[in-house]
Design a protein around this motif. Structure first.
Motif, PDB file in Angstrom:
ATOM      1  N   THR A   1      25.037  18.832   4.238  1.00  8.74           N
ATOM      2  CA  THR A   1      26.488  18.321   3.614  1.00  8.74           C
ATOM      3  C   THR A   1      27.259  19.654   3.674  1.00  8.74           C
ATOM      4  OG1 THR A   1      25.108  16.743   2.139  1.00  8.74           O
ATOM      5  CG2 THR A   1      27.102  17.655   1.617  1.00  8.74           C
ATOM      6  N   THR A   2      26.623  20.761   3.514  1.00 15.45           N
ATOM      7  CA  THR A   2      27.633  21.885   3.596  1.00 15.45           C
ATOM      8  C   THR A   2      27.955  22.202   5.142  1.00 15.45           C
ATOM      9  OG1 THR A   2      26.378  23.255   1.763  1.00 15.45           O
ATOM     10  CG2 THR A   2      27.942  24.486   3.111  1.00 15.45           C
ATOM     11  N   ASN A   3      27.210  21.798   6.067  1.00  8.68           N
ATOM     12  CA  ASN A   3      27.524  22.016   7.329  1.00  8.68           C
ATOM     13  C   ASN A   3      28.548  21.182   7.825  1.00  8.68           C
ATOM     14  OD1 ASN A   3      26.141  24.519   8.048  1.00  8.68           O
ATOM     15  ND2 ASN A   3      24.192  23.293   8.405  1.00  8.68           N
ATOM     16  N   PHE A   4      28.474  19.849   7.276  1.00  7.72           N
ATOM     17  CA  PHE A   4      29.385  18.630   7.737  1.00  7.72           C
ATOM     18  C   PHE A   4      30.603  18.989   7.140  1.00  7.72           C
ATOM     19  CE2 PHE A   4      31.208  14.892   6.411  1.00  7.72           C
ATOM     20  CZ  PHE A   4      31.222  13.899   7.482  1.00  7.72           C
ATOM     21  N   ALA A   5      30.695  19.378   5.757  1.00  9.83           N
ATOM     22  CA  ALA A   5      31.741  19.683   5.381  1.00  9.83           C
ATOM     23  C   ALA A   5      32.688  20.439   6.226  1.00  9.83           C
ATOM     24  CB  ALA A   5      31.751  19.713   3.767  1.00  9.83           C
ATOM     25  N   VAL A   6      32.044  21.767   6.393  1.00 15.80           N
ATOM     26  CA  VAL A   6      32.801  22.913   6.979  1.00 15.80           C
ATOM     27  C   VAL A   6      33.176  22.359   8.396  1.00 15.80           C
ATOM     28  CG1 VAL A   6      32.229  25.274   8.311  1.00 15.80           C
ATOM     29  CG2 VAL A   6      31.476  24.711   5.725  1.00 15.80           C
ATOM     30  N   ASN A   7      32.365  21.832   9.078  1.00 14.99           N
ATOM     31  CA  ASN A   7      32.685  21.217  10.626  1.00 14.99           C
ATOM     32  C   ASN A   7      33.891  20.112  10.559  1.00 14.99           C
ATOM     33  OD1 ASN A   7      30.779  23.190  11.819  1.00 14.99           O
ATOM     34  ND2 ASN A   7      29.268  21.456  11.727  1.00 14.99           N
ATOM     35  N   ASN A   8      34.030  19.430   9.469  1.00 10.91           N
ATOM     36  CA  ASN A   8      35.194  18.544   9.410  1.00 10.91           C
ATOM     37  C   ASN A   8      36.109  18.920   8.355  1.00 10.91           C
ATOM     38  OD1 ASN A   8      33.881  16.234  11.100  1.00 10.91           O
ATOM     39  ND2 ASN A   8      32.092  16.938   9.847  1.00 10.91           N
ATOM     40  N   GLY A   9      36.598  20.217   8.143  1.00 17.47           N
ATOM     41  CA  GLY A   9      37.407  20.846   7.135  1.00 17.47           C
ATOM     42  C   GLY A   9      38.995  20.199   7.562  1.00 17.47           C
ATOM     43  N   LYS A  10      39.153  19.339   8.536  1.00 21.98           N
ATOM     44  CA  LYS A  10      40.643  18.758   8.956  1.00 21.98           C
ATOM     45  C   LYS A  10      40.728  17.619   8.309  1.00 21.98           C
ATOM     46  CE  LYS A  10      41.364  21.436  13.181  1.00 21.98           C
ATOM     47  NZ  LYS A  10      41.474  21.193  14.494  1.00 21.98           N
ATOM     48  N   TYR A  11      39.402  17.083   8.056  1.00 25.08           N
ATOM     49  CA  TYR A  11      39.418  15.712   7.017  1.00 25.08           C
ATOM     50  C   TYR A  11      39.103  15.614   5.614  1.00 25.08           C
ATOM     51  CZ  TYR A  11      39.846  14.521  12.115  1.00 25.08           C
ATOM     52  OH  TYR A  11      40.102  14.436  13.619  1.00 25.08           O
ATOM     53  N   GLU A  12      39.728  14.575   4.946  1.00 17.77           N
ATOM     54  CA  GLU A  12      39.547  14.468   3.588  1.00 17.77           C
ATOM     55  C   GLU A  12      38.101  14.236   2.961  1.00 17.77           C
ATOM     56  OE1 GLU A  12      43.962  14.187   4.642  1.00 17.77           O
ATOM     57  OE2 GLU A  12      41.834  13.325   5.279  1.00 17.77           O
ATOM     58  N   VAL A  13      37.064  13.670   4.150  1.00 18.42           N
ATOM     59  CA  VAL A  13      36.045  13.414   3.877  1.00 18.42           C
ATOM     60  C   VAL A  13      35.226  14.772   3.527  1.00 18.42           C
ATOM     61  CG1 VAL A  13      35.117  13.637   6.097  1.00 18.42           C
ATOM     62  CG2 VAL A  13      34.039  12.110   4.430  1.00 18.42           C
ATOM     63  N   ALA A  14      35.706  15.854   3.897  1.00 19.68           N
ATOM     64  CA  ALA A  14      34.788  17.211   3.607  1.00 19.68           C
ATOM     65  C   ALA A  14      34.863  17.670   2.247  1.00 19.68           C
ATOM     66  CB  ALA A  14      35.470  18.270   4.242  1.00 19.68           C
ATOM     67  N   PRO A  15      35.941  17.579   1.492  1.00 16.90           N
ATOM     68  CA  PRO A  15      35.974  17.955   0.158  1.00 16.90           C
ATOM     69  C   PRO A  15      35.320  16.666  -0.729  1.00 16.90           C
ATOM     70  CG  PRO A  15      38.235  17.580   0.625  1.00 16.90           C
ATOM     71  CD  PRO A  15      37.497  17.587   2.055  1.00 16.90           C
ATOM     72  N   TYR A  16      35.293  15.425  -0.385  1.00 18.03           N
ATOM     73  CA  TYR A  16      34.765  14.428  -1.152  1.00 18.03           C
ATOM     74  C   TYR A  16      33.647  14.479  -1.022  1.00 18.03           C
ATOM     75  CZ  TYR A  16      33.219   9.619  -2.140  1.00 18.03           C
ATOM     76  OH  TYR A  16      32.826   8.641  -2.787  1.00 18.03           O
ATOM     77  N   VAL A  17      32.528  14.792   0.200  1.00 18.23           N
ATOM     78  CA  VAL A  17      31.277  14.867   0.272  1.00 18.23           C
ATOM     79  C   VAL A  17      30.882  16.128  -0.389  1.00 18.23           C
ATOM     80  CG1 VAL A  17      30.878  13.544   2.189  1.00 18.23           C
ATOM     81  CG2 VAL A  17      31.110  16.187   2.283  1.00 18.23           C
ATOM     82  N   ALA A  18      31.569  17.129  -0.619  1.00 17.72           N
ATOM     83  CA  ALA A  18      31.000  18.285  -1.426  1.00 17.72           C
ATOM     84  C   ALA A  18      31.174  17.978  -2.940  1.00 17.72           C
ATOM     85  CB  ALA A  18      32.153  19.557  -1.062  1.00 17.72           C
ATOM     86  N   LEU A  19      32.180  17.162  -3.343  1.00 20.56           N
ATOM     87  CA  LEU A  19      32.285  16.791  -4.900  1.00 20.56           C
ATOM     88  C   LEU A  19      31.294  15.787  -5.193  1.00 20.56           C
ATOM     89  CD1 LEU A  19      36.116  16.632  -5.236  1.00 20.56           C
ATOM     90  CD2 LEU A  19      34.470  18.159  -6.288  1.00 20.56           C
ATOM     91  N   ALA A  20      30.971  14.950  -4.210  1.00 24.68           N
ATOM     92  CA  ALA A  20      30.173  13.643  -4.460  1.00 24.68           C
ATOM     93  C   ALA A  20      28.568  14.188  -4.497  1.00 24.68           C
ATOM     94  CB  ALA A  20      30.628  12.618  -3.696  1.00 24.68           C
TER      95      ALA A  20
END
Length: 237
Positions: free
Chosen positions: A176-195
């Motif tokens: 999840t961390t790698n996914f969020a870092v690699n997709n930092g240009k999309y709002e899904v990144a902070p969403y999965v971090a929080l969820a």
């Protein structure tokens, strides 16, 4: 002269009507095959509670359309009130973003059949969920085996499986961390971090925060992640 003015007036009226139709920045359309009657609710989470944004009555035609303004990409929910049943298969989550989105599904398999298009955040989230589902399945399999071993008094086996579960959780958090870092240009990144990983070590949340683009940092979930990190930093001092 009057004959000339009439078509001109009609053209102005037509343009005016077109402008009224396009004053919303988000349009959701779709079809629920097999649905003749029912009510659809488009909902969002506000203060941990689902609240309706729009209500759509289905009466004979299974196609639907809804248009409203969306301030920032956001996870929304399409809820079907079947009226006569208590089916649990009645809620579709979708990552809405400005523009046109479409949801095609069926009455019999409302959630499972859902095909959602028109959102890059949604496409990325679906990719993420496919991988996460593997970790979930692995964990459920271990839960079943662990329960059986516990009943049989095989405590060493239980302890071993608990270690395996910890490993699954760690891999899920790292993915999840790698996914969020690699997709930092999309709002899904902070969403999965929080969820998904709100309780992870702060250094990982900090890495995700730094990977967000300026646009994402100013989005709904970008701001929420920044606020959440600030609160945790204060609490852990």
């Amino acid at each position: 002269m009057r004959n000339l003015l009439f078509p001109v007036f009609s053209l102005i009226l037509l343009v005016s009507c077109s402008e009224k139709k396009s004053d919303k920045n988000f349009v959701l359309s779709g079809n629920i095959k097999g649905l003749k009657n029912g009510t659809l609710y488009i909902q969002r989470i506000k203060d941990t509670v689902l609240v309706p944004i729009d209500t759509i009555t289905i009466d004979g035609d299974s196609h639907f359309t809804s248009a409203f303004n969306l301030d920032s990409p956001e996870m929304l929910y399409l809820f079907l009130d079947r009226g006569v049943t208590n089916s649990l298969d009645n809620n579709i989550s979708f990552f809405a973003e400005k523009g046109n989105m479409n949801i095609e599904t069926s009455l019999d398999y409302f959630t499972a059949d859902a095909k959602i298009t028109g959102s890059k955040n949604q496409a990325l989230y679906e990719e993420y969920r496919k991988v996460i589902s593997r970790y979930t399945d692995q964990n459920l399999s271990l839960v079943e085996k662990k329960f059986k071993a516990y009943k049989e008094g095989k405590l060493d086996a239980v302890a071993k499986m608990e270690k395996e579960q910890e490993g699954i959780t760690l891999r899920r958090y790292l993915y999840t961390t790698n996914f969020a870092v690699n997709n930092g240009k999309y709002e899904v990144a902070p969403y999965v971090a929080l969820a998904e990983i709100y309780d992870i070590n702060l250094k990982y949340l900090d890495t995700i925060q730094k990977a967000m683009s300026p646009k994402v940092a100013q989005s709904l979930y970008g701001k929420k992640l920044n606020e959440f990190i600030t609160q945790r930093q204060k609490a852990e001092k």
